[in-house]
Design a protein around this motif. Structure first.
Motif, PDB file in Angstrom:
ATOM      1  N   SER A  66     -12.465  -7.988  -6.780  1.00  0.00           N
ATOM      2  CA  SER A  66     -12.103  -6.842  -6.062  1.00  0.00           C
ATOM      3  C   SER A  66     -11.244  -6.006  -6.824  1.00  0.00           C
ATOM      4  CB  SER A  66     -11.511  -7.181  -4.928  1.00  0.00           C
ATOM      5  OG  SER A  66     -10.310  -7.910  -5.002  1.00  0.00           O
ATOM      6  N   PRO A  67     -11.186  -4.727  -6.574  1.00  0.00           N
ATOM      7  CA  PRO A  67     -10.091  -3.824  -7.364  1.00  0.00           C
ATOM      8  C   PRO A  67      -8.831  -4.111  -6.872  1.00  0.00           C
ATOM      9  CG  PRO A  67     -11.974  -2.381  -6.118  1.00  0.00           C
ATOM     10  CD  PRO A  67     -12.024  -4.008  -5.629  1.00  0.00           C
ATOM     11  N   PRO A  68      -7.868  -4.004  -7.883  1.00  0.00           N
ATOM     12  CA  PRO A  68      -6.379  -4.259  -7.428  1.00  0.00           C
ATOM     13  C   PRO A  68      -5.877  -3.492  -6.314  1.00  0.00           C
ATOM     14  CG  PRO A  68      -6.539  -3.816  -9.978  1.00  0.00           C
ATOM     15  CD  PRO A  68      -7.857  -3.702  -9.243  1.00  0.00           C
ATOM     16  N   ARG A  69      -5.342  -4.032  -5.409  1.00  0.00           N
ATOM     17  CA  ARG A  69      -4.357  -3.039  -4.301  1.00  0.00           C
ATOM     18  C   ARG A  69      -3.158  -2.928  -4.828  1.00  0.00           C
ATOM     19  NH1 ARG A  69      -6.213  -6.014   1.032  1.00  0.00           N
ATOM     20  NH2 ARG A  69      -8.091  -7.115   0.273  1.00  0.00           N
ATOM     21  N   ARG A  70      -2.795  -1.817  -4.056  1.00  0.00           N
ATOM     22  CA  ARG A  70      -1.265  -1.093  -4.188  1.00  0.00           C
ATOM     23  C   ARG A  70      -0.136  -2.216  -4.747  1.00  0.00           C
ATOM     24  NH1 ARG A  70       2.735   1.396  -0.954  1.00  0.00           N
ATOM     25  NH2 ARG A  70       1.757   0.320   0.702  1.00  0.00           N
ATOM     26  N   ARG A  71      -0.048  -3.132  -3.549  1.00  0.00           N
ATOM     27  CA  ARG A  71       0.932  -3.947  -3.921  1.00  0.00           C
ATOM     28  C   ARG A  71       0.864  -4.842  -5.039  1.00  0.00           C
ATOM     29  NH1 ARG A  71       2.391  -7.623   1.231  1.00  0.00           N
ATOM     30  NH2 ARG A  71       3.128  -5.462   1.966  1.00  0.00           N
ATOM     31  N   GLU A  72      -0.322  -5.218  -5.471  1.00  0.00           N
ATOM     32  CA  GLU A  72      -0.803  -5.919  -6.854  1.00  0.00           C
ATOM     33  C   GLU A  72      -0.112  -5.482  -7.978  1.00  0.00           C
ATOM     34  OE1 GLU A  72      -4.062  -8.958  -8.404  1.00  0.00           O
ATOM     35  OE2 GLU A  72      -4.774  -7.087  -7.142  1.00  0.00           O
ATOM     36  N   ARG A  73      -0.365  -3.811  -7.929  1.00  0.00           N
ATOM     37  CA  ARG A  73      -0.198  -3.123  -9.008  1.00  0.00           C
ATOM     38  C   ARG A  73       1.252  -2.858  -9.071  1.00  0.00           C
ATOM     39  NH1 ARG A  73      -4.538   0.117  -6.940  1.00  0.00           N
ATOM     40  NH2 ARG A  73      -2.968   1.541  -6.017  1.00  0.00           N
ATOM     41  N   GLU A  74       1.977  -2.906  -7.842  1.00  0.00           N
ATOM     42  CA  GLU A  74       3.197  -2.652  -8.159  1.00  0.00           C
ATOM     43  C   GLU A  74       4.022  -3.662  -8.517  1.00  0.00           C
ATOM     44  OE1 GLU A  74       4.193  -1.619  -4.066  1.00  0.00           O
ATOM     45  OE2 GLU A  74       3.463   0.468  -4.316  1.00  0.00           O
ATOM     46  N   ARG A  75       3.497  -5.046  -8.195  1.00  0.00           N
ATOM     47  CA  ARG A  75       4.306  -6.209  -8.374  1.00  0.00           C
ATOM     48  C   ARG A  75       3.879  -6.687  -9.867  1.00  0.00           C
ATOM     49  NH1 ARG A  75       8.223  -8.249  -7.103  1.00  0.00           N
ATOM     50  NH2 ARG A  75       7.743  -7.926  -4.956  1.00  0.00           N
ATOM     51  N   LEU A  76       2.736  -6.266 -10.388  1.00  0.00           N
ATOM     52  CA  LEU A  76       2.368  -6.774 -11.580  1.00  0.00           C
ATOM     53  C   LEU A  76       2.664  -5.966 -12.921  1.00  0.00           C
ATOM     54  CD1 LEU A  76      -0.731  -8.831 -11.196  1.00  0.00           C
ATOM     55  CD2 LEU A  76       1.498  -9.938 -11.596  1.00  0.00           C
TER      56      LEU A  76
END
Length: 120
Positions: free
Chosen positions: A58-68
């Motif tokens: 799945s495409p990255p979610r906002r929370r994942e982009r912010e965390r990583l």
């Protein structure tokens, strides 16, 4: 049947063709060893490296982009935020420490998170 190869633990979990499965939930159910603490994308404990099959995620979610942040450019994802629809191979740092799943807190979180995910 598609499968998730959990390279660090040497385990493999299969899932039904046409399904999209959460990587962390699959790891917990099949006892594949991905470390985790919150299962909601806040702590970043469940960092995994996508070694093969990124096109089946799945495409990255906002929370994942912010965390990583920039780690995502290196193929790192959060297992709790990532869904697979085909064969993938992942690994993680064996020194990563997750929540003790046998502790009272671990049991409560696991039951709550898996129950919520089942309704999704």
């Amino acid at each position: 049947m598609p499968k998730i190869n959990f390279k660090t633990s040497g385990k493999v979990a299969e899932f039904a063709e046409g399904d999209e499965v959460n990587v962390l939930r699959t790891s917990i159910r099949a006892e594949c060893g991905v470390p985790w603490r919150c299962a909601s994308g806040n702590c970043g404990t469940d960092r995994i490296l996508i070694e093969e099959g990124a096109e089946h995620l799945s495409p990255p979610r906002r929370r994942e982009r912010e965390r990583l942040g920039e780690l995502m450019d290196q193929g790192v994802r959060l297992a709790c935020q990532t869904y697979a629809s085909g064969d993938i191979t992942i690994s993680w740092d064996p020194e990563q420490k997750g929540l003790d799943e046998d502790s009272e807190l671990g049991k409560r979180l696991k039951k709550r998170w898996l129950g919520v995910m089942e309704d999704s």
